[in-house]
Design an enzyme around this catalytic site. Structure first.
Site, short mmCIF file in Angstrom:
data_model
loop_
_atom_site.label_atom_id
_atom_site.label_comp_id
_atom_site.label_asym_id
_atom_site.label_seq_id
_atom_site.Cartn_x
_atom_site.Cartn_y
_atom_site.Cartn_z
CE LYS A 95 -1.78 -3.89 -3.22
NZ LYS A 95 -2.54 -4.15 -4.47
CB SER A 148 -6.14 -2.80 -3.70
OG SER A 148 -5.22 -3.58 -4.44
CB SER A 206 -5.16 -3.32 -7.59
OG SER A 206 -6.41 -3.56 -7.03
#
Lengths: 488, 101
Positions: free
Chosen positions: A78, A153, A177
């Site tokens: 990420k 996210s 997330s």
């Protein structure tokens, strides 16, 4: 050479590398080819680092040591995880071009294990959002339906794994997330106990809630990755010195006699009846596998969203003060004075959702509002923690849906921030209490995956993995492939 | 508990947060923040008079270490990230009004 991750789990890849049936260079090149073939459809990667990855693979092949279970195997990170010398923007314009001068601890640990990072994955800007639509750069799509959101996210991380671009990815989870995009994409996503994994080098959003964790196709893969990233780190004073067990140790032991609690509140407001039905039949399967299942109450669940959004935005507004255009990242070209540098840089560099949360947090912490908002939310947090403690006196696990719906359409929710916040209701309490929580695919509704969430006691990740593995063995939902798998 | 947030409040909070909004955005944010505050208001239903706040769930108190200096960032790498540098330092616009004009 072509290579399809849907045919191999991490243990299988590890064996092939050990037996020299496969080289790290072949695998890395095939991975980069797969990403090139499918990323036009899913747009999971903000950037790839092919040359560096191939170089690292070559060095591993020359050394020939594949004893570590992750050695020679590609993965993705990420984009809020710092990677030395590689652009890391948190999907924000305010950090366009920013190259960290050190690696996050989890990145160092994976590198030491011989893992090969092939690129940085898209996300909501600074991890703020539940659909990845708040990225300043691109719209990632759901691996199962490219008109739907991937969740967020950690949407890029979830889609990349679900679409078979990479065998695993790291994400971060502040209010769901990791688990919610894992649910939307039909994969395994795990938020470990707060303190289990070092946050050093993770862009701080809400420091009392943030935790890094793995996204994988299978439960065992997930446990293998957590084995590699868990543990105390002197660079993160909230990481915990307790012993890190082998998270794969109890896989395969079944769940006979395990005591499972199902909170009635997780099936109330706002849950799609078809999702509820699918999750209930998953829970029925856990009962058939030998667990005892009882309905319980977590009475403060409905206050979780409000408490969370106050606490998270307050912490985020403080953490994001560092983005001021002085030392790194974007600086507004029109700034004429120092005050201008701050205001113009932040106003031009942050997207709307980030600004909304900075505003909410600044307001909640401001004189006159502090007691009514920030302190009140922290008190409600105590009640939520106590709700969980009471249930865990009598039960090993709490189980329910991960998200109230399946993945919704791109653009459908983005203009209604309050509705987006309410959609986090089932994942948020876990972060407020610092508990470990996992989402696993529990089947499909109208062609889209549904997530089953398993919540455990602090530092009892092993029990969650044990139960998830039993469920996975019985259902094998992970064998179903999205159409994008045909690209390789 | 404060019931609403006015447009002026929003403008004030923006200045505290070093953010600037145009008129249309200020209206939009006032509406959205008002809507979100109605969600926050639900907390007033909960009796917390005898409840201690939880600000962190870590079992740790403090990790202390020897106070030994450790120089592990290279100045040039750090400077390479700065938007503007001069003479091996980060350059910013004038802090005192009039100096640069």
């Amino acid at each position: 050479m072509t290579f399809n991750y849907f045919d191999h789990d991490l243990s299988d890849l590890h064996q092939k590398l050990l037996n020299h049936e496969l080289t790290a260079q072949e695998l890395t090149q095939a991975t980069l080819d797969n990403i090139a073939a499918s990323d036009g459809d899913v747009q999971a990667f903000l950037g790839t680092n092919g040359p560096e990855a191939l170089q690292q693979a070559q060095e591993l092949d020359e050394k020939g040591d594949f004893s570590n279970p992750l050695a020679g195997i590609p993965m993705g990170l990420k984009d809020n995880l710092s990677t030395k010398g590689l652009e890391t923007s948190g999907a924000s314009k305010i950090l366009a071009g920013f190259k960290p001068v050190y690696d996050a601890t989890v990145v160092q640990k994976l590198q030491a294990a011989g893992a090969i990072s092939v690129g940085k994955l898209n996300m909501d800007e600074f991890a703020m959002g539940g659909s990845t639509e708040n990225s300043a750069y691109q719209k990632t799509t759901n691996a199962w339906d490219h008109t739907k959101v991937p969740g967020g996210s950690s949407g890029g991380s979830a889609t990349a794994v679900a679409a078979g671009q990479i065998p695993y990815a790291l994400g971060s989870d502040t209010g769901g997330s990791i688990r919610q995009p894992a649910a939307f994409n039909g994969i395994v996503g795990f938020k470990p106990t707060y303190g289990r994994v070092s946050r050093f080098g993770l862009f701080a959003m809400a420091s009392s809630l943030d935790q890094i964790g793995p996204l994988t196709r299978t439960v065992k893969d997930n446990a293998l990755v957590l084995n590699a990233i868990a543990g105390f780190d002197k660079m993160d004073s909230t990481s915990v010195e307790s012993e890190v067990p082998d998270f794969t140790a109890r896989l395969g032991q079944g769940i006979k006699g395990m005591r499972i609690a199902v909170p009635k509140e997780y099936f109330e407001e706002g849950i799609d009846p078809k999702v509820a039905q699918q999750v209930k039949s998953a829970i029925e399967q856990l009962r058939e596998l030998g667990a005892t299942v009882d309905e319980v109450s977590l009475p403060h669940t409905r206050y979780g969203v409000a408490a969370y959004y106050i606490i998270m935005s307050s912490e985020a507004s403080s953490n994001l003060q560092r983005y001021d255009g002085i030392r790194y990242g974007f600086r507004s070209p029109d700034a004429k004075s120092l005050e201008d540098v701050y205001v113009k840089t932040r106003s031009e560099g942050f997207g709307d959702e980030v600004k909304r949360r900075i505003m909410l947090g600044t307001f909640s912490l401001s004189a006159g509002a502090y007691d009514a908002f920030f302190k009140k939310a922290a008190q409600v947090r105590t009640l939520i923690v106590e709700d969980f403690n009471k249930v865990f006196n009598d039960y090993d696990l709490i189980v329910g849906p991960t998200a109230p719906t399946t993945a919704y359409g791109l653009g459908e929710e983005i203009n209604d921030p309050k509705a987006m916040y309410l959609a986090d209701a089932l994942t948020i309490p876990v972060n407020l209490a610092g508990l470990p929580g996992l989402s696993i695919n529990a089947g499909f509704v109208d062609g889209l995956p549904v997530g089953l969430q398993l919540i455990g006691k602090p530092f009892d990740e092993a029990t969650i993995y044990q139960a998830a593995q039993a469920f996975e063995d019985a259902t094998r939902w992970f064998e179903k492939r999205p159409a994008v798998a045909e690209k390789y | 508990m404060a019931e609403t947030i006015s447009r002026d409040d929003v403008a004030h909070v923006a200045s505290l947060a070093k953010l600037a909004f145009d008129e249309a955005k200020l209206d939009q944010f006032t509406d959205q923040l008002t809507d979100i505050l109605t969600l926050f208001e639900t907390l007033s239903e909960v009796d917390t008079s005898a409840v201690e706040p939880t600000y962190s769930v870590t079992p740790n108190v403090n990790h202390l270490r020897e106070d030994v200096a450790d120089n592990w960032h290279q100045k040039q790498e750090l400077l390479a990230n700065s938007p503007e540098e001069a003479a091996d330092l980060i350059k910013v616009p004038a802090i005192i009004k009039g100096e640069d004009d």
